[in-house]
Design an enzyme around this catalytic site. Structure first.
Site, PDB file in Angstrom:
ATOM      1  N   GLU A 109      32.632  31.480  21.337  1.00  0.00           N
ATOM      2  CA  GLU A 109      33.557  30.400  21.688  1.00  0.00           C
ATOM      3  C   GLU A 109      34.015  30.423  23.147  1.00  0.00           C
ATOM      4  OE1 GLU A 109      33.631  27.863  20.115  1.00  0.00           O
ATOM      5  OE2 GLU A 109      32.933  28.505  18.132  1.00  0.00           O
ATOM      6  N   GLY A 114      37.270  19.982  15.339  1.00  0.00           N
ATOM      7  CA  GLY A 114      36.741  18.926  16.196  1.00  0.00           C
ATOM      8  C   GLY A 114      35.304  18.634  15.804  1.00  0.00           C
ATOM      9  N   ALA A 115      34.505  19.690  15.688  1.00  0.00           N
ATOM     10  CA  ALA A 115      33.098  19.525  15.356  1.00  0.00           C
ATOM     11  C   ALA A 115      32.509  20.893  15.027  1.00  0.00           C
ATOM     12  CB  ALA A 115      32.344  18.921  16.536  1.00  0.00           C
ATOM     13  N   MET A 116      31.296  20.887  14.458  1.00  0.00           N
ATOM     14  CA  MET A 116      30.679  22.144  14.038  1.00  0.00           C
ATOM     15  C   MET A 116      29.210  22.159  14.421  1.00  0.00           C
ATOM     16  SD  MET A 116      30.985  25.049  12.632  1.00  0.00           S
ATOM     17  CE  MET A 116      29.572  26.156  12.545  1.00  0.00           C
ATOM     18  N   GLU A 117      28.803  23.296  14.989  1.00  0.00           N
ATOM     19  CA  GLU A 117      27.496  23.406  15.639  1.00  0.00           C
ATOM     20  C   GLU A 117      26.343  23.766  14.713  1.00  0.00           C
ATOM     21  OE1 GLU A 117      30.107  25.647  16.188  1.00  0.00           O
ATOM     22  OE2 GLU A 117      29.339  27.685  16.311  1.00  0.00           O
ATOM     23  N   ASN A 118      26.408  23.460  13.412  1.00  0.00           N
ATOM     24  CA  ASN A 118      25.319  23.815  12.488  1.00  0.00           C
ATOM     25  C   ASN A 118      23.949  23.543  13.109  1.00  0.00           C
ATOM     26  OD1 ASN A 118      27.435  23.911  10.417  1.00  0.00           O
ATOM     27  ND2 ASN A 118      27.394  21.696  10.689  1.00  0.00           N
ATOM     28  N   GLU A 165      29.179  21.610  21.336  1.00  0.00           N
ATOM     29  CA  GLU A 165      28.437  21.936  20.110  1.00  0.00           C
ATOM     30  C   GLU A 165      26.946  22.095  20.422  1.00  0.00           C
ATOM     31  OE1 GLU A 165      30.364  22.831  17.841  1.00  0.00           O
ATOM     32  OE2 GLU A 165      32.170  21.831  18.601  1.00  0.00           O
TER      33      GLU A 165
HETATM   34 ZN   LIG Z   1      32.657  26.224  19.497  1.00  0.00          ZN
END
Ligand SMILES: [Zn+2]
Length: 864
Positions: free
Chosen positions: A321, A262-266, A299
């Site tokens: 998570e 879905g998305a990535m929290e970089n 995120e």
């Molecule tokens: Zn996450």
């Protein structure tokens, strides 16, 4: 051919890395097929052990220590590891590697999407960029320099804050980025290309200015407005609810069409699947707007729970998570309706996590071992992980929970932590020993709680006997009792509560922490027998078994004061009725029940989002968890009979509600979304009538729909009604939206989600079906195999065949995606004999097909 089971990694084998790498400089020279990555790291020994780096698919050009080039005999490269035998205690290592982003179809590491560079490093993508100890407990300060062709890649982004930038000879340019916060490699990110950007800013509670940017495809900047609004709302909410402010001067989001997640929290540079960034009133549904808000929040919240405090190893994945899903659920509850949010979260949990817990892929929230880390991103880690945090808040109370969170932020900031570290904070805050609660993290399976009531009229005493049992799961035959916090109340049947000794405002929390427990409640002499409301707000992620017949459940539903339990009573009633209809195919649906269900919808019409949820019957996936052997086709047709009767009972209401105009101008607000949710539910029920008149009504509503929510609801309802109206709607929709891939994903998904195996095959051969794009693959394969179980598990085996074919094709390009799709077979052992035999044949065929390690991990566990 490769048929071996992947080697498993074990939690008990964890050892700390022998070296610390305080800082690293990465120098990227971007070319589509030959990107050079020069890495310079300052290494310091902190304990005995070998110096080993991870690296996959890298061409090593040069390697040196303290400026002296190494000879081939000085190091060893094998099994995706680079080992240097003799290293000093403190040194600088420089490497120079070449990678091929264009050939990277796994979408892990640095790759190309729509001609632009982007990265995905969680869990182990960074090793596909350069040699590095690619594990979350090695944290370093990253300095990044990127150079690239200026005309093609005018925007160069990485983590942290921008530094020097400028032009270079040959039409190239460069940009530098510095991230002052030490981070593990999985949080590294790089994006380069030509984008439009929606800009804004935010001032933190500390008075710091933050520049915000959402980078999207050219010409689509205005479709990023909602994501930006959601980002600002998230930043504010985390300050108000958890006292956490943002910690850099820049926060960017980049939307990417080809993305596995879905998305990535970089850190400072979130990368999103474009499905969770782009939205406009005409092309996005309310569910899209809601998902964007929730995922942008999720995120962003990782900045503290995941980035500032990260995981020691991947076994602790739920630490970031589960906790962050809990935080995003709370965020959505605060922005929207809390009871409606709770019901939606539980629906997702029951459909996905309970199913996982009941099948061969069941695993604890914190597993003891894994075969492939990419397969650990499961509903159990995320959804059940979030439920455990929620159960903890019920067990120790909100005050102790909030205090514990502040201890966690204060004591563990900047560290790579464990579940034990996290729980030690709540033990401090509450004074309670939480070691038994931590069993929840070690035991797989959904506990079943049985409640038996006894009423002593003479003594006005209610005796509750509560017991718990967790069914066996793979490699865990016996389970210990876990503490189960059950919110409970006694109802007077007139919309009020009965006061019982020690229960505040008519409510208490019963903690069932033994195999069996008896609770006696004494009421005032002469009291009437109260009704028990238990597991209110779904306070614990368990199945509750009660000895209530239809009349008892209807009486309870009428007396309930907890919206979740009202909804849940009707779910139980509908479930029992569907099972009866399956067993008695000649018998009509029960009129009394159907009219009670219809009355409940009418009674709650003033809260349309809630009323809409009351029209949703348990889906086949959930039903079949309670029927073994399960006959999905039979369950589907029994469900449809009940749904048709339900629609007939609401016929007048359907017409009345749909005759009212849809709210204009369109706003993605919770209020308008609620109104459209009820309208959408009525559209769905129109389809359930299944008559030619219903089809033509749906078609005319489709033609005049002013928003995507209703337009798509009409299309979805038309799919199972063969005829001209349906075919025209499918065509019109495609013609109107063929240039918008996110909408065409929906077009594929509604057809695969309602159609036959032949439809799924036809869709997978459509010219717009694109094996290299995960969203498009999922729009057919996941929609069919995970939401259309009657067709997927059809006894002729055709559904299994079509999905197995897609999986085999996907696996060659993108193993993580193929493995995810394979989980659709997780309930195969529960199926009726014909479908079960077909699933087994298909899985065995896949086992022999030479699949990737990711896919083999799922296949071998499923067959085990
Ligand atoms: Zn996450």
């Amino acid at each position: 051919m490769r048929t071996e089971t992947p080697v498993s990694v074990k939690l008990e084998d964890y050892t700390p890395y022998p070296f610390e790498i305080d800082s690293v400089s990465l120098d990227f020279s971007l070319e589509l097929e030959a990107t050079r990555v020069r890495t310079k790291m300052s290494v310091r020994r902190v304990r005995p052990g070998e110096f080993v780096l991870d690296g996959e698919g890298l061409t090593l050009n040069d390697i040196s220590i303290d400026g002296t080039p190494l000879q081939v005999s000085d190091y060893k490269i094998a099994d995706s590891k680079l080992t240097i035998a003799d290293v000093p205690d403190t040194f600088t290592l420089e490497t120079d590697v070449t990678i091929n982003p264009k050939a990277n179809t796994a979408l892990s590491g640095l790759y190309v999407s729509a001609g632009r560079f982007c990265s995905q490093c969680e869990a182990t993508g960074f090793r596909r960029i350069t040699y590095w100890p690619d594990r979350p407990d090695v944290m370093s300060r990253f300095h990044v320099r990127i150079d690239a062709d200026k005309a093609t890649y005018p925007i160069l982004l990485s983590n942290g804050t921008p530094g020097k930038a400028g032009d270079l000879p040959g039409g190239r340019h460069f940009a530098e980025w510095d991230d002052p916060h030490p981070k593990p490699s999985y949080l590294f990110a790089l994006c380069a290309g030509d984008y439009d950007v929606w800009r804004d800013s935010f001032t933190t509670m500390n008075g710091d200015h933050v520049d915000l940017g959402v980078y999207v495809d050219k010409g689509q900047a205005d479709r990023a407005e909602w994501a930006m609004e959601s980002l600002k709302a998230s930043m504010k909410w985390d300050e108000e609810r958890f006292g956490r402010a943002y910690d850099l001067g820049v926060f960017n989001i980049v939307a990417v069409r080809d993305f596995n997640f879905g998305a990535m929290e970089n850190k400072g540079l979130n990368i999103f699947n474009s499905a969770y960034v782009l939205a406009s009133p005409d092309s996005a549904t309310d569910a899209d707007f809601e998902a964007i808000e929730s995922i942008v929040g999720h995120e962003y919240f990782h900045n503290w729970t995941g980035n500032r405090i990260t995981c020691r190893d991947w076994f602790q994945l739920c630490l970031k998570e589960g906790l962050t899903v809990f935080r995003d659920q709370e965020f959505s509850s605060d922005l929207r309706s809390r009871p409606v949010q709770r019901i939606k979260d539980v629906m997702r949990l029951r459909a996905r996590q309970f199913a996982e817990d009941g099948g061969p892929l069941a695993h604890p929230v914190r597993p003891q071992a894994y075969g492939s880390i990419d397969n650990l991103y499961t509903a159990t880690v995320y959804e059940k992980g979030a439920e455990l945090i929620r159960a903890l808040t019920v067990l120790i109370g909100d005050d102790a929970f909030n205090k514990g969170m502040q201890i966690y932020f204060d004591e563990y900031d900047g560290t790579a932590s464990t579940i034990e570290d996290f729980y030690s904070c709540f033990e401090k805050a509450s004074g309670q020993d939480l070691s038994q609660f931590r069993l929840w993290y070690a035991q797989a399976g959904t506990p079943e709680v049985t409640v038996v009531e006894e009423w002593d009229e003479a003594k006005s005493e209610l005796t509750l006997t509560l017991s718990q049992k967790t069914p066996p799961t793979p490699k865990q035959d016996t389970k210990k009792p876990v503490p189960i916090p059950l919110r409970a109340s006694l109802l007077d049947g007139k919309g009020g509560h009965v006061e019982a000794g020690g229960w505040q405002d008519g409510e208490t929390v019963i903690v069932l922490d033994e195999a069996e427990k008896t609770v006696k409640v004494n009421l005032a002499k002469g009291s009437a027998r109260p009704l028990l409301s238990i597991n209110r707000e779904f306070s614990a992620p368990v199945r509750v078994r009660r000895d209530l017949d239809k009349a008892g459940l209807l009486k309870l539903a009428a007396a309930e004061t907890d919206p979740f339990n009202i909804w849940d009573c009707f779910q139980s009633l509908a479930k029992t009725e569907i099972f009866r209809l399956l067993d008695e195919p000649q018998s009509p649906p029960d009129d009394a029940l159907v009219s009670a269900m219809a009355d409940a919808v009418r009674l709650n019409e003033s809260d349309p989002a809630f009323a809409a949820l009351l029209t949703v019957l348990p889906d086949v996936g959930e039903l079949f968890q309670d029927r073994e052997p399960a006959d999905p086709a039979g369950l589907d047709s029994a469900r449809k009979r009940l749904r048709k009767a339900f629609a007939e009972a609401l016929a007048g209401d359907i017409t009345r509600i749909l005759e009212q105009p849809s709210p204009t101008p369109f706003k993605p607000s919770a209020e308008q979304a609620g109104t459209r949710a009820l309208r959408g539910a009525m559209i769905g029920l129109t389809g359930a009538l299944g008559t030619p008149e219903a089809a033509s009504q749906l078609k005319s509503h489709f033609d005049s729909a002013s928003n995507m929510t209703e337009s798509l609801a009409c299309l979805r309802s038309l799919i199972p009604l063969p005829g001209k109206a349906r075919d025209e709607a499918i065509e019109t929709f495609y013609a109107r939206w063929k240039d918008n891939p996110l909408v065409i994903d929906k077009w594929f998904a509604v057809q695969a989600g309602q159609g036959t195996a032949e439809d799924a095959r036809r869709l997978s051969e459509h010219p717009d079906f694109d094996m290299s794009n995960p969203n498009r693959v999922r729009s057919v394969a996941a929609a069919f195999s995970m939401t259309n179980l009657a067709a997927f598990h059809a006894p002729d085996g055709k559904g299994h065949e079509v999905i197995a074919d897609i999986i085999q094709r996907a696996d060659k390009l993108n193993p993580a995606l193929a493995a995810r799709l394979l989980t659709s077979f997780e309930q195969w052992k529960k199926l009726e004999p014909k479908a079960r035999a077909s699933a087994k044949t298909v899985l065995e065929r896949l086992q022999e097909a030479g699949l990737s390690k990711n896919a083999m991990d799922i296949v071998s566990r499923a067959l085990d």
